[in-house]
Write a protein that holds these residues in place. Structure first.
Motif, PDB file in Angstrom:
ATOM      1  N   GLY A  13      10.305   2.200  53.330  1.00 10.64           N
ATOM      2  CA  GLY A  13      10.181   1.375  54.571  1.00 10.64           C
ATOM      3  C   GLY A  13      11.444   1.196  55.111  1.00 10.64           C
ATOM      4  N   ALA A  14      12.300   0.597  54.429  1.00 15.97           N
ATOM      5  CA  ALA A  14      13.678   0.193  54.982  1.00 15.97           C
ATOM      6  C   ALA A  14      14.376   1.578  55.497  1.00 15.97           C
ATOM      7  N   THR A  15      14.346   2.498  54.859  1.00 13.03           N
ATOM      8  CA  THR A  15      14.898   3.849  55.220  1.00 13.03           C
ATOM      9  C   THR A  15      14.311   4.282  56.439  1.00 13.03           C
ATOM     10  N   PHE A  16      12.904   4.288  56.729  1.00 11.17           N
ATOM     11  CA  PHE A  16      12.297   4.396  58.107  1.00 11.17           C
ATOM     12  C   PHE A  16      12.768   3.514  59.033  1.00 11.17           C
ATOM     13  N   THR A  17      13.149   2.492  58.939  1.00  5.96           N
ATOM     14  CA  THR A  17      13.382   1.459  60.141  1.00  5.96           C
ATOM     15  C   THR A  17      14.825   1.769  60.621  1.00  5.96           C
ATOM     16  N   TYR A  18      15.550   2.342  59.721  1.00  3.14           N
ATOM     17  CA  TYR A  18      17.061   2.814  60.045  1.00  3.14           C
ATOM     18  C   TYR A  18      16.916   4.149  61.083  1.00  3.14           C
ATOM     19  N   GLU A  19      15.995   4.739  60.868  1.00  6.19           N
ATOM     20  CA  GLU A  19      15.747   5.936  61.632  1.00  6.19           C
ATOM     21  C   GLU A  19      15.274   5.779  63.267  1.00  6.19           C
ATOM     22  N   LEU A  20      14.621   4.332  63.389  1.00  3.75           N
ATOM     23  CA  LEU A  20      14.072   4.049  64.612  1.00  3.75           C
ATOM     24  C   LEU A  20      15.036   3.803  65.674  1.00  3.75           C
ATOM     25  N   SER A  21      14.597   4.194  66.764  1.00  5.46           N
ATOM     26  CA  SER A  21      15.720   3.807  68.043  1.00  5.46           C
ATOM     27  C   SER A  21      15.864   2.320  68.112  1.00  5.46           C
ATOM     28  N   ASP A  22      16.591   1.707  68.849  1.00  4.54           N
ATOM     29  CA  ASP A  22      16.643   0.313  69.028  1.00  4.54           C
ATOM     30  C   ASP A  22      15.609  -0.371  69.812  1.00  4.54           C
ATOM     31  N   ASP A  23      15.101   0.503  70.811  1.00  7.42           N
ATOM     32  CA  ASP A  23      13.752  -0.156  71.203  1.00  7.42           C
ATOM     33  C   ASP A  23      12.511  -0.107  70.536  1.00  7.42           C
ATOM     34  N   GLN A  24      12.420   1.051  69.435  1.00  2.00           N
ATOM     35  CA  GLN A  24      11.547   0.809  68.575  1.00  2.00           C
ATOM     36  C   GLN A  24      11.545  -0.027  67.630  1.00  2.00           C
ATOM     37  N   ARG A  25      12.736  -0.424  67.251  1.00  2.00           N
ATOM     38  CA  ARG A  25      13.185  -1.439  66.301  1.00  2.00           C
ATOM     39  C   ARG A  25      12.885  -2.897  66.570  1.00  2.00           C
ATOM     40  N   GLN A  26      13.262  -3.093  68.165  1.00  5.18           N
ATOM     41  CA  GLN A  26      12.676  -4.351  68.702  1.00  5.18           C
ATOM     42  C   GLN A  26      11.339  -4.448  68.616  1.00  5.18           C
ATOM     43  N   ARG A  27      10.517  -3.609  69.158  1.00  8.07           N
ATOM     44  CA  ARG A  27       9.265  -3.594  69.041  1.00  8.07           C
ATOM     45  C   ARG A  27       8.465  -3.974  67.905  1.00  8.07           C
ATOM     46  N   LEU A  28       8.989  -3.257  66.753  1.00  6.11           N
ATOM     47  CA  LEU A  28       8.591  -3.703  65.455  1.00  6.11           C
ATOM     48  C   LEU A  28       8.737  -4.921  64.854  1.00  6.11           C
ATOM     49  N   VAL A  29       9.737  -5.475  65.331  1.00  5.25           N
ATOM     50  CA  VAL A  29      10.213  -7.100  65.182  1.00  5.25           C
ATOM     51  C   VAL A  29       9.204  -7.825  65.958  1.00  5.25           C
ATOM     52  N   GLU A  30       8.843  -7.724  67.027  1.00  6.94           N
ATOM     53  CA  GLU A  30       7.922  -8.186  67.842  1.00  6.94           C
ATOM     54  C   GLU A  30       6.462  -8.167  67.187  1.00  6.94           C
ATOM     55  N   VAL A  31       6.096  -6.947  66.821  1.00  4.59           N
ATOM     56  CA  VAL A  31       4.828  -6.865  66.202  1.00  4.59           C
ATOM     57  C   VAL A  31       4.802  -7.758  65.036  1.00  4.59           C
ATOM     58  N   LEU A  32       5.921  -7.428  64.093  1.00  2.00           N
ATOM     59  CA  LEU A  32       5.741  -8.464  62.849  1.00  2.00           C
ATOM     60  C   LEU A  32       5.880  -9.859  63.069  1.00  2.00           C
ATOM     61  N   GLY A  33       6.445 -10.422  64.141  1.00  5.72           N
ATOM     62  CA  GLY A  33       6.446 -11.798  64.735  1.00  5.72           C
ATOM     63  C   GLY A  33       4.832 -12.180  65.172  1.00  5.72           C
ATOM     64  N   GLU A  34       4.191 -11.169  65.773  1.00  2.00           N
ATOM     65  CA  GLU A  34       2.902 -11.482  66.124  1.00  2.00           C
ATOM     66  C   GLU A  34       1.973 -11.575  65.011  1.00  2.00           C
ATOM     67  N   LEU A  35       2.242 -10.678  64.197  1.00  2.00           N
ATOM     68  CA  LEU A  35       1.466 -10.677  62.768  1.00  2.00           C
ATOM     69  C   LEU A  35       1.526 -12.150  62.301  1.00  2.00           C
ATOM     70  N   ALA A  36       2.927 -12.349  61.888  1.00  3.84           N
ATOM     71  CA  ALA A  36       3.073 -13.601  61.371  1.00  3.84           C
ATOM     72  C   ALA A  36       2.441 -14.707  61.919  1.00  3.84           C
ATOM     73  N   ALA A  37       2.471 -14.722  63.331  1.00  3.29           N
ATOM     74  CA  ALA A  37       2.011 -15.992  63.965  1.00  3.29           C
ATOM     75  C   ALA A  37       0.259 -16.009  63.842  1.00  3.29           C
ATOM     76  N   ALA A  38      -0.244 -14.874  63.539  1.00  6.32           N
ATOM     77  CA  ALA A  38      -1.747 -14.900  63.494  1.00  6.32           C
ATOM     78  C   ALA A  38      -2.126 -15.092  62.021  1.00  6.32           C
ATOM     79  N   GLU A  39      -1.236 -14.960  61.129  1.00  4.02           N
ATOM     80  CA  GLU A  39      -1.474 -15.243  59.733  1.00  4.02           C
ATOM     81  C   GLU A  39      -1.838 -16.624  59.326  1.00  4.02           C
ATOM     82  N   ARG A  40      -3.043 -16.611  58.669  1.00  3.06           N
ATOM     83  CA  ARG A  40      -3.640 -17.828  58.445  1.00  3.06           C
ATOM     84  C   ARG A  40      -3.004 -18.450  57.236  1.00  3.06           C
TER      85      ARG A  40
END
Length: 86
Positions: A13-40
């Motif tokens: 997973g970490a290797t995969f993230t290094y291959e992402l573009s800056d925009d894709q990495r930023q979007r992944l961080v945003e999605v993880l933030g949304e998941l964290a906010a929704a986690e009970r």
């Protein structure tokens, strides 16, 4: 055996993230933030919040995530019931 699998998944997973573009990495961080906010559950919410920092998606300082008071144990039956309600 399970630890070997977990380490392998995290490394891949970490290797995969290094291959992402800056925009894709930023979007992944945003999605993880949304998941964290929704986690009970506090423990999982904290882990998801820390994940981008832990795997090197963000280079700034460690995010401020509310630390759980104590790790909450949830029976698998209760987790399954909670998921069925969603």
């Amino acid at each position: 055996m399970e630890l070997d699998v977990a380490v392998s998944v995290l490394e891949n997973g970490a290797t995969f993230t290094y291959e992402l573009s800056d925009d894709q990495r930023q979007r992944l961080v945003e999605v993880l933030g949304e998941l964290a906010a929704a986690e009970r559950y506090e423990g999982r919410r904290h882990a998801i919040c820390q994940l981008p920092f832990a795997i090197g998606l963000v280079d700034d300082e460690e995010p401020e995530c509310e630390m759980p008071v104590a790790r909450e144990w949830v029976r698998s039956e209760d987790r399954a019931n909670d998921q069925a309600k969603i």
